[in-house]
Motif scaffolding. Structure first.
Motif, mmCIF file in Angstrom:
data_model
loop_
_atom_site.group_PDB
_atom_site.id
_atom_site.type_symbol
_atom_site.label_atom_id
_atom_site.label_comp_id
_atom_site.label_asym_id
_atom_site.label_seq_id
_atom_site.Cartn_x
_atom_site.Cartn_y
_atom_site.Cartn_z
ATOM 1 N N PHE A 1 -3.143 1.081 -16.097
ATOM 2 C CA PHE A 1 -4.369 0.479 -15.564
ATOM 3 C C PHE A 1 -4.065 -0.539 -14.474
ATOM 4 O O PHE A 1 -4.674 -0.527 -13.397
ATOM 5 N N PHE A 2 -3.120 -1.440 -14.754
ATOM 6 C CA PHE A 2 -2.819 -2.472 -13.772
ATOM 7 C C PHE A 2 -2.137 -1.895 -12.534
ATOM 8 O O PHE A 2 -2.259 -2.454 -11.438
ATOM 9 N N GLY A 3 -1.433 -0.768 -12.686
ATOM 10 C CA GLY A 3 -0.879 -0.105 -11.511
ATOM 11 C C GLY A 3 -1.971 0.295 -10.536
ATOM 12 O O GLY A 3 -1.891 0.029 -9.330
ATOM 13 N N ALA A 4 -3.032 0.915 -11.055
ATOM 14 C CA ALA A 4 -4.157 1.316 -10.208
ATOM 15 C C ALA A 4 -4.943 0.109 -9.714
ATOM 16 O O ALA A 4 -5.408 0.074 -8.565
ATOM 17 N N ALA A 5 -5.071 -0.914 -10.580
ATOM 18 C CA ALA A 5 -5.821 -2.114 -10.195
ATOM 19 C C ALA A 5 -5.130 -2.860 -9.066
ATOM 20 O O ALA A 5 -5.784 -3.347 -8.128
ATOM 21 N N VAL B 1 0.830 -1.206 0.000
ATOM 22 C CA VAL B 1 0.000 0.000 0.000
ATOM 23 C C VAL B 1 0.868 1.260 0.000
ATOM 24 O O VAL B 1 0.844 2.043 -0.954
ATOM 25 N N VAL B 2 1.666 1.461 1.036
ATOM 26 C CA VAL B 2 2.360 2.749 1.201
ATOM 27 C C VAL B 2 3.508 2.900 0.201
ATOM 28 O O VAL B 2 3.551 3.878 -0.559
ATOM 29 N N PHE B 3 4.455 1.954 0.196
ATOM 30 C CA PHE B 3 5.569 2.067 -0.746
ATOM 31 C C PHE B 3 5.079 1.955 -2.188
ATOM 32 O O PHE B 3 5.539 2.686 -3.069
ATOM 33 N N TYR B 4 4.155 1.040 -2.430
ATOM 34 C CA TYR B 4 3.626 0.873 -3.781
ATOM 35 C C TYR B 4 2.919 2.149 -4.237
ATOM 36 O O TYR B 4 3.120 2.599 -5.371
ATOM 37 N N GLY B 5 2.091 2.713 -3.371
ATOM 38 C CA GLY B 5 1.380 3.935 -3.735
ATOM 39 C C GLY B 5 2.322 5.087 -4.000
ATOM 40 O O GLY B 5 2.169 5.829 -4.974
ATOM 41 N N GLY B 6 3.336 5.233 -3.139
ATOM 42 C CA GLY B 6 4.310 6.304 -3.340
ATOM 43 C C GLY B 6 5.093 6.127 -4.624
ATOM 44 O O GLY B 6 5.329 7.094 -5.368
ATOM 45 N N ALA B 7 5.500 4.883 -4.911
ATOM 46 C CA ALA B 7 6.253 4.615 -6.139
ATOM 47 C C ALA B 7 5.438 4.929 -7.379
ATOM 48 O O ALA B 7 5.977 5.358 -8.408
ATOM 49 N N SER B 8 4.131 4.736 -7.302
ATOM 50 C CA SER B 8 3.255 4.983 -8.451
ATOM 51 C C SER B 8 3.193 6.460 -8.821
ATOM 52 O O SER B 8 2.816 6.805 -9.953
ATOM 53 N N GLY C 1 -5.193 5.169 -0.030
ATOM 54 C CA GLY C 1 -5.374 4.620 -1.369
ATOM 55 C C GLY C 1 -6.205 5.507 -2.268
ATOM 56 O O GLY C 1 -5.878 5.699 -3.447
ATOM 57 N N LEU C 2 -7.277 6.069 -1.724
ATOM 58 C CA LEU C 2 -8.120 6.951 -2.531
ATOM 59 C C LEU C 2 -7.370 8.206 -2.956
ATOM 60 O O LEU C 2 -7.537 8.688 -4.087
ATOM 61 N N ILE D 1 -4.671 11.410 -7.212
ATOM 62 C CA ILE D 1 -3.507 12.076 -7.796
ATOM 63 C C ILE D 1 -3.141 11.431 -9.129
ATOM 64 O O ILE D 1 -2.776 12.111 -10.097
ATOM 65 N N LEU D 2 -3.245 10.105 -9.206
ATOM 66 C CA LEU D 2 -2.942 9.413 -10.459
ATOM 67 C C LEU D 2 -3.895 9.811 -11.580
ATOM 68 O O LEU D 2 -3.497 9.928 -12.745
ATOM 69 N N LEU D 3 -5.172 10.036 -11.233
ATOM 70 C CA LEU D 3 -6.183 10.299 -12.253
ATOM 71 C C LEU D 3 -6.331 11.779 -12.589
ATOM 72 O O LEU D 3 -6.956 12.109 -13.598
ATOM 73 N N ALA D 4 -5.809 12.658 -11.749
ATOM 74 C CA ALA D 4 -5.943 14.098 -12.001
ATOM 75 C C ALA D 4 -5.132 14.475 -13.239
ATOM 76 O O ALA D 4 -3.904 14.432 -13.231
#
Length: 245
Positions: free
Chosen positions: A161-165, A59-66, A214-215, A220-223
């Motif tokens: 897509f798979f990054g967000a999924a 969650v945290v590291f993955y989200g930050g890396a994204s 996560g939200l 931020i990814l979709l903006a």
């Protein structure tokens, strides 16, 4: 010309960092205060590493890396250092995740407990499998020099897509895991889960922090205004060590 990120972007990053830190610290505190702490000996205390490392990694590291390519600093100059940072942070997330899986499988095997029978475990192992595929594909196609721009352009939307999924699956797995842990831990106590003891309140709050984190990552990814601008001119191949990359 580089678009200037608004103050809202930096405020969102500050909030994201705070939420991510709280997700990890709250999970550590839950395992330490209510579940007896940590060990690496096949006992229940070894299991306690599992929620901490999965929250930190998936969650945290993955989200930050994204979000590496959302930083305005990544929009100018060579792209290679940001690619390497993106890959390295995801690799760190994957290493934490693997150690977290080792902890839970070792505990289960030591205690003669079945593996991979719950919806939580199905969600989690699916997320990890997709994460491994995603990282290998990203390394092979977007970091190594062999792939043409045509192939990269074709695979980029799938990669995004798979990054967000994967993040969404990870959050669902964490939430179901928190619920599952509370059901097992509180089912024979004087204050069961449905009476909402202090541990349940704290763990549920931790779950809500994970959802909020996560939200915010997904927002931020979709903006569109915070996305990295596409370069005006691209070469057909971008070598791994090319300064312009």
């Amino acid at each position: 010309m580089i678009r200037m990120a608004s103050g809202w972007f930096y405020l969102s990053c500050l909030l994201l960092g705070s939420l991510g830190s709280m997700c990890i610290l709250f999970t550590i505190y839950w395992m330490q205060y209510w579940r007896g702490g940590f060990a690496w000996n096949g006992s229940i205390y070894m299991f306690n590493w599992h929620p901490v490392l999965m929250v930190a990694g998936m969650v945290v590291f993955y989200g930050g890396a994204s979000l590496v390519y959302r930083l305005p600093q990544s929009w100018v100059g060579p792209k290679l250092p940001w690619k390497l940072l993106h890959a390295a942070l995801h690799l760190m997330a994957f290493i934490l995740t693997v150690v977290g899986l080792v902890a839970v499988f070792t505990f289960h095997n030591h205690g003669k407990i079945a593996n991979l029978y719950s919806l939580h475990s199905w969600l989690g192992i699916t997320a990890v499998f997709l994460f491994a595929c995603q990282w290998c594909l990203g390394f092979a196609v977007f970091l190594l020099p062999w792939a043409s721009m045509w192939l990269r352009s074709l695979l980029k939307p799938i990669h995004v897509f798979f990054g967000a999924a994967i993040l969404s699956l990870s959050i669902a797995s964490v939430i179901s895991g928190i619920n599952e842990k509370l059901f097992f831990s509180l089912k024979n106590t004087t204050r069961p889960y449905n009476s909402l003891p202090s541990e349940a309140v704290f763990a549920n709050s931790t779950g809500m922090l994970v959802v909020a984190f996560g939200l915010l990552v997904l927002y931020i990814l979709l903006a569109s205004s915070w996305k990295r601008p596409e370069p005006g001119i691209l070469t057909d191949r971008q070598p791994l060590l090319h300064d312009g990359e």
